[in-house]
Scaffold this active site. Structure first.
Site, PDB file in Angstrom:
ATOM      1  N   CYS A 109      -2.935   4.507   5.103  1.00 27.69           N
ATOM      2  CA  CYS A 109      -3.489   4.984   6.368  1.00 27.69           C
ATOM      3  C   CYS A 109      -3.914   3.835   7.274  1.00 27.69           C
ATOM      4  O   CYS A 109      -4.054   4.021   8.489  1.00 27.69           O
ATOM      5  CB  CYS A 109      -4.651   5.939   6.115  1.00 27.69           C
ATOM      6  SG  CYS A 109      -5.939   5.301   5.034  1.00 27.69           S
ATOM      7  N   HIS A 110      -4.071   2.645   6.711  1.00 28.99           N
ATOM      8  CA  HIS A 110      -4.427   1.479   7.528  1.00 28.99           C
ATOM      9  C   HIS A 110      -3.287   1.082   8.465  1.00 28.99           C
ATOM     10  O   HIS A 110      -3.507   0.336   9.417  1.00 28.99           O
ATOM     11  CB  HIS A 110      -4.829   0.287   6.644  1.00 28.99           C
ATOM     12  CG  HIS A 110      -3.750  -0.191   5.727  1.00 28.99           C
ATOM     13  ND1 HIS A 110      -3.493   0.409   4.504  1.00 28.99           N
ATOM     14  CD2 HIS A 110      -2.857  -1.206   5.849  1.00 28.99           C
ATOM     15  CE1 HIS A 110      -2.493  -0.232   3.913  1.00 28.99           C
ATOM     16  NE2 HIS A 110      -2.083  -1.216   4.712  1.00 28.99           N
ATOM     17  N   ASN A 132      -7.561  10.824   4.043  1.00 29.88           N
ATOM     18  CA  ASN A 132      -6.688  10.315   2.992  1.00 29.88           C
ATOM     19  C   ASN A 132      -7.528   9.906   1.775  1.00 29.88           C
ATOM     20  O   ASN A 132      -8.371   9.023   1.886  1.00 29.88           O
ATOM     21  CB  ASN A 132      -5.896   9.116   3.527  1.00 29.88           C
ATOM     22  CG  ASN A 132      -5.101   8.404   2.464  1.00 29.88           C
ATOM     23  OD1 ASN A 132      -4.806   8.946   1.407  1.00 29.88           O
ATOM     24  ND2 ASN A 132      -4.749   7.161   2.749  1.00 29.88           N
ATOM     25  N   GLU A 183      -0.557  -7.886   5.437  1.00 31.90           N
ATOM     26  CA  GLU A 183       0.807  -7.375   5.331  1.00 31.90           C
ATOM     27  C   GLU A 183       1.755  -8.061   6.313  1.00 31.90           C
ATOM     28  O   GLU A 183       2.948  -8.158   6.053  1.00 31.90           O
ATOM     29  CB  GLU A 183       0.837  -5.859   5.534  1.00 31.90           C
ATOM     30  CG  GLU A 183       0.242  -5.108   4.358  1.00 31.90           C
ATOM     31  CD  GLU A 183       0.430  -3.611   4.451  1.00 31.90           C
ATOM     32  OE1 GLU A 183       1.067  -3.117   5.406  1.00 31.90           O
ATOM     33  OE2 GLU A 183      -0.064  -2.913   3.547  1.00 31.90           O
ATOM     34  N   TYR A 207      -0.531   7.491  15.963  1.00 25.54           N
ATOM     35  CA  TYR A 207      -0.777   8.890  15.604  1.00 25.54           C
ATOM     36  C   TYR A 207       0.268   9.780  16.262  1.00 25.54           C
ATOM     37  O   TYR A 207       0.773  10.722  15.650  1.00 25.54           O
ATOM     38  CB  TYR A 207      -2.192   9.308  16.032  1.00 25.54           C
ATOM     39  CG  TYR A 207      -3.266   8.527  15.318  1.00 25.54           C
ATOM     40  CD1 TYR A 207      -3.638   8.857  14.020  1.00 25.54           C
ATOM     41  CD2 TYR A 207      -3.900   7.460  15.932  1.00 25.54           C
ATOM     42  CE1 TYR A 207      -4.618   8.143  13.349  1.00 25.54           C
ATOM     43  CE2 TYR A 207      -4.881   6.738  15.276  1.00 25.54           C
ATOM     44  CZ  TYR A 207      -5.231   7.070  13.988  1.00 25.54           C
ATOM     45  OH  TYR A 207      -6.198   6.366  13.318  1.00 25.54           O
TER      46      TYR A 207
END
Length: 163
Positions: free
Chosen positions: A127-128, A119, A154, A96
């Protein structure tokens, strides 16, 4: 005019919402800040072919960056944060604080977190990929287990096609 459809994914059912044919929402089951169902408009698969195709390719591991037109409804600050989210590369994370720095306001990490939590287009606006300063998983509207699974996927922890 709003329309919606529900599709299956490795992370549970996803509700896609379009406004005038442009994607404006992607919501998970039991998602925090999920709008009421009646606000999604009529059920209609019509405007979602491209979104479904790209999501399928993403879940198959073949797509790293979405190229959909999006309608991101929010405050100017929220839209700025969501734009920064879209700049986080596939498989990477940001804190953040790093997002606040990128916005030119290092003291805004709490506000960035609040905008991140609102979001409206999860997964596509990633946002993950935002984590706490210590590297810990902090908050995710879709739940921390989903967040961890998306990050692991990912990063290559999920080896084969999931969709």
């Amino acid at each position: 005019m709003k329309q919606h459809t529900v599709i299956d994914s490795p992370y549970g059912a996803l509700t896609l919402v379009a406004e005038d044919g442009v994607l404006c929402g992607l919501y998970m089951t039991d998602q925090r800040h999920r709008p009421p169902e009646e606000s999604f408009g009529a059920a209609d698969d019509g405007p979602f072919a491209q979104a479904e195709e790209q999501l399928r390719a993403y879940f198959d591991g073949d797509l790293k960056e979405f190229t959909l037109d999006l309608c991101l409804n929010g405050t100017p600050f929220q839209r700025t944060v969501w734009d920064q989210l879209r700049r986080i590369p596939y498989g990477e994370t940001r804190t953040y604080g790093e997002l606040a720095d990128a916005l030119g306001n290092p003291a805004a990490s709490r506000a960035v977190g609040l905008a991140n939590g609102r979001n409206p287009i999860g997964i596509i606006v990633p946002c993950h990929r935002v984590i706490g300063a210590s590297g810990s998983l902090t908050g995710y509207g879709g739940g921390l287990e989903r967040k961890q699974r998306l990050l692991d996927f990912e990063r290559g922890a999920a080896g084969s096609a999931l969709f």
